[in-house]
Scaffold this active site. Sequence first.
Site, PDB file in Angstrom:
ATOM      1  N   ARG A  21       0.846  -9.521 -16.644  1.00 23.39           N
ATOM      2  CA  ARG A  21       1.807  -9.376 -15.533  1.00 23.39           C
ATOM      3  C   ARG A  21       1.568  -8.107 -14.708  1.00 23.39           C
ATOM      4  O   ARG A  21       2.103  -7.944 -13.628  1.00 23.39           O
ATOM      5  CB  ARG A  21       3.239  -9.406 -16.071  1.00 23.39           C
ATOM      6  N   GLN A  62      -9.524  -6.098 -32.338  1.00 21.53           N
ATOM      7  CA  GLN A  62      -8.782  -7.331 -32.614  1.00 21.53           C
ATOM      8  C   GLN A  62      -9.341  -8.398 -31.666  1.00 21.53           C
ATOM      9  O   GLN A  62      -9.117  -8.348 -30.459  1.00 21.53           O
ATOM     10  CB  GLN A  62      -7.276  -7.130 -32.347  1.00 21.53           C
ATOM     11  N   THR A  97       1.491  -8.680 -33.276  1.00 26.92           N
ATOM     12  CA  THR A  97       1.486  -7.274 -33.727  1.00 26.92           C
ATOM     13  C   THR A  97       1.087  -7.147 -35.206  1.00 26.92           C
ATOM     14  O   THR A  97       0.418  -6.185 -35.587  1.00 26.92           O
ATOM     15  CB  THR A  97       2.871  -6.638 -33.487  1.00 26.92           C
ATOM     16  N   LYS A 114     -15.992  25.263  -1.832  1.00 29.07           N
ATOM     17  CA  LYS A 114     -16.434  24.378  -2.922  1.00 29.07           C
ATOM     18  C   LYS A 114     -17.378  25.115  -3.847  1.00 29.07           C
ATOM     19  O   LYS A 114     -18.312  25.778  -3.364  1.00 29.07           O
ATOM     20  CB  LYS A 114     -17.153  23.159  -2.333  1.00 29.07           C
ATOM     21  N   TYR A 142     -16.582  26.680   6.241  1.00 29.87           N
ATOM     22  CA  TYR A 142     -17.001  26.033   4.992  1.00 29.87           C
ATOM     23  C   TYR A 142     -17.799  27.016   4.158  1.00 29.87           C
ATOM     24  O   TYR A 142     -18.819  27.548   4.621  1.00 29.87           O
ATOM     25  CB  TYR A 142     -17.850  24.791   5.307  1.00 29.87           C
ATOM     26  N   ALA A 180     -22.117  37.204  15.780  1.00 31.35           N
ATOM     27  CA  ALA A 180     -21.505  35.891  16.009  1.00 31.35           C
ATOM     28  C   ALA A 180     -22.553  34.916  16.543  1.00 31.35           C
ATOM     29  O   ALA A 180     -23.426  35.293  17.311  1.00 31.35           O
ATOM     30  CB  ALA A 180     -20.357  36.028  16.995  1.00 31.35           C
TER      31      ALA A 180
HETATM   32  C1  UD1 Z   1       7.414  -5.854 -30.148  1.00 32.63           C
HETATM   33  C2  UD1 Z   1       8.334  -6.147 -31.327  1.00 32.63           C
HETATM   34  C3  UD1 Z   1       9.788  -6.077 -30.860  1.00 32.63           C
HETATM   35  C4  UD1 Z   1      10.084  -4.733 -30.239  1.00 32.63           C
HETATM   36  C5  UD1 Z   1       9.091  -4.459 -29.094  1.00 32.63           C
HETATM   37  C6  UD1 Z   1       9.259  -3.074 -28.548  1.00 32.63           C
HETATM   38  C7  UD1 Z   1       7.056  -7.711 -32.681  1.00 32.63           C
HETATM   39  C8  UD1 Z   1       6.919  -9.127 -33.111  1.00 32.63           C
HETATM   40  N1  UD1 Z   1       8.035  -7.459 -31.835  1.00 32.63           N
HETATM   41  O1  UD1 Z   1       7.644  -6.824 -29.162  1.00 32.63           O
HETATM   42  O2  UD1 Z   1      10.633  -6.291 -31.977  1.00 32.63           O
HETATM   43  O3  UD1 Z   1      11.396  -4.684 -29.761  1.00 32.63           O
HETATM   44  O4  UD1 Z   1       7.737  -4.566 -29.600  1.00 32.63           O
HETATM   45  O5  UD1 Z   1       8.478  -2.955 -27.402  1.00 32.63           O
HETATM   46  O6  UD1 Z   1       6.321  -6.896 -33.108  1.00 32.63           O
HETATM   47  N2  UD1 Z   1      -0.433  -5.905 -29.387  1.00 32.63           N
HETATM   48  C9  UD1 Z   1      -1.684  -5.970 -29.946  1.00 32.63           C
HETATM   49  N3  UD1 Z   1      -2.151  -7.162 -30.378  1.00 32.63           N
HETATM   50  C10 UD1 Z   1      -1.422  -8.308 -30.298  1.00 32.63           C
HETATM   51  C11 UD1 Z   1      -0.139  -8.220 -29.719  1.00 32.63           C
HETATM   52  C12 UD1 Z   1       0.330  -7.015 -29.278  1.00 32.63           C
HETATM   53  O7  UD1 Z   1      -2.360  -4.962 -30.055  1.00 32.63           O
HETATM   54  O8  UD1 Z   1      -1.935  -9.337 -30.720  1.00 32.63           O
HETATM   55  C13 UD1 Z   1       0.063  -4.606 -28.932  1.00 32.63           C
HETATM   56  C14 UD1 Z   1       0.322  -4.559 -27.420  1.00 32.63           C
HETATM   57  O9  UD1 Z   1      -0.820  -4.096 -26.739  1.00 32.63           O
HETATM   58  C15 UD1 Z   1       1.460  -3.570 -27.318  1.00 32.63           C
HETATM   59  C16 UD1 Z   1       2.178  -3.693 -28.655  1.00 32.63           C
HETATM   60  O10 UD1 Z   1       1.309  -4.363 -29.537  1.00 32.63           O
HETATM   61  O11 UD1 Z   1       0.987  -2.253 -27.170  1.00 32.63           O
HETATM   62  C17 UD1 Z   1       3.490  -4.475 -28.549  1.00 32.63           C
HETATM   63  O12 UD1 Z   1       3.216  -5.747 -28.061  1.00 32.63           O
HETATM   64  P1  UD1 Z   1       4.237  -6.496 -27.132  1.00 32.63           P
HETATM   65  O13 UD1 Z   1       3.735  -7.870 -26.936  1.00 32.63           O
HETATM   66  O14 UD1 Z   1       4.557  -5.667 -25.949  1.00 32.63           O
HETATM   67  O15 UD1 Z   1       5.530  -6.452 -28.048  1.00 32.63           O
HETATM   68  P2  UD1 Z   1       6.479  -7.607 -28.443  1.00 32.63           P
HETATM   69  O16 UD1 Z   1       5.787  -8.473 -29.420  1.00 32.63           O
HETATM   70  O17 UD1 Z   1       7.071  -8.195 -27.250  1.00 32.63           O
END
Ligand code: UD1
Length: 473
Positions: free
Chosen positions: A16, A73, A79, A358, A373, A430
């Site tokens: 987004r 990953q 997460t 510079k 300059y 000059a």
């Molecule tokens: C997560 C939490 C939610 C919390 C919120 C706070 C979970 C399931 N949920 O939400 O409870 O309120 O954070 O912001 O954990 N990322 C990875 N790999 C992935 C997915 C995400 O590295 O496969 C990283 C993203 O880059 C980001 C962070 O994890 O930095 C959080 O991911 P995001 O999708 O924003 O969080 P939510 O899952 O919505």
Amino acid sequence: MKKDCAVILAAGEGARMKSAKPLVLAEVLFKPMIDWVIDGVRESGIEDICVVVGHLSDEVRKHLGDSVETVYQQELLGTGHAVMQAKDFITRHGSANVLILNGDAPFIDAETIKGALNFHVRAVNQATVISSKIDNPQGYGRIVRSSSGQLMRIVEEKDASENEKQINEVNSGAYWFNCQALLNALGKLSTFRELSAAGRKKEIQLTDAVEIILSQSLNATAFNSRIPDIVLGANDRVQLAKLNAIARQYQLNRQMMEGVSIPCADGVIIGPDVLIGADTLILPGCIIKGKTVIGSHCVIGPNTFIEDSLIEDGASLNNTQCFESHIGKDAQVGPFARIRPGTHIGNQVRIGNFVEVKNAVVGDETKISHLSYSGDADVGRDVNIGSGCATVNYNGREKLRTTISDGAFIGCDTSMIAPVKIGRDAYTAAGSTITEDVPANALAIARAKQVNIKDWVSRKKPYKRQHLPEEGK
Ligand code: UD1
């Protein structure tokens, strides 16, 4: 010895944001979000950091350099799956604690991290969720507590009942875990979702690790941060603008509380790593960023841009751009000056309007007051450089230096063809084009001798005046 560590999740795509850049490199006050998080972790005393990279991983890795470990990953499965990629890193930390953080939530701070760790250790917890109470909890995981206040689980927005959606205590996405307990729970994570939601989705959620730990009758509680902003993250540019607005006001307040005067903050943006001394005045339209340090009693602005520079006490910069440079005590720069990287301006120097400097050293009390300059130059003390002078530093292939010794006087419109040296106390006439060294105390004249051709105008009449009366009438 047990050494606590941190894993930062930074693999997410952030579609987004509609950016060619990785999400975690989106900037708040000119500083990538991941750097805010890493600085917060370091400030809390944690040295071992592992970042989970995924989307545009090469760019994130390039940005991070060798300052932290990284793991990759490949598929973004949630997460929990992201933390699984750091298993070896966590295993190496034995029975210590590991801090898990979101790489796109920049306001996590050392105070919260340390406070949560103390709480985690005192409560002999295996997991501590850092939570916060916010007015609009939409989109966040909610902290579900029992009637006696015990943490029961974290429920995501999409899984929450209408009642649960009313809860305004949310999961920040930051946690302290005991390494062993987390590794154990990670082993059970994928099966946990399948069992509890019968394949309803494929995401492997870290939040479930907390529920697994609780189901094993191990201690897990929530630590409520007193700073609600720590939960804030940005997934699009509107959210990013909000983070910028919050951070901007926070930094302005911090500077004012340190004694900096900002009578009108219109257009003033000061980066988080900028230090400014007391009684310095910041006027409207100033952007001060990077690792800039400004002394006391300075006047900055209006409309001045400073990046990665050192400005000493009493200096003033008016309508000026200054990059990676050092400005000495009581120096006056501008209006409309441009100080480019690698410049060292001495004490009480005067750099005036439409002057560009510079990669140059300018000695104390020297004056370069107008329209000139000075590039790749070593300018001594108490030198006067007249209007329209230039160091001719580039021959199309290489940059060459000009030396102007102490006390020299460079007449207006002098071009100094580098490499060339103007000796101590020497003058240039000059309009001279100086191609050879000028000895100390000498006057160099390097221009065509003037010839006056008598009555040329009345003979040739090249231009007929329409309106002026003839002389004497
Ligand atoms: C997560 C939490 C939610 C919390 C919120 C706070 C979970 C399931 N949920 O939400 O409870 O309120 O954070 O912001 O954990 N990322 C990875 N790999 C992935 C997915 C995400 O590295 O496969 C990283 C993203 O880059 C980001 C962070 O994890 O930095 C959080 O991911 P995001 O999708 O924003 O969080 P939510 O899952 O919505």
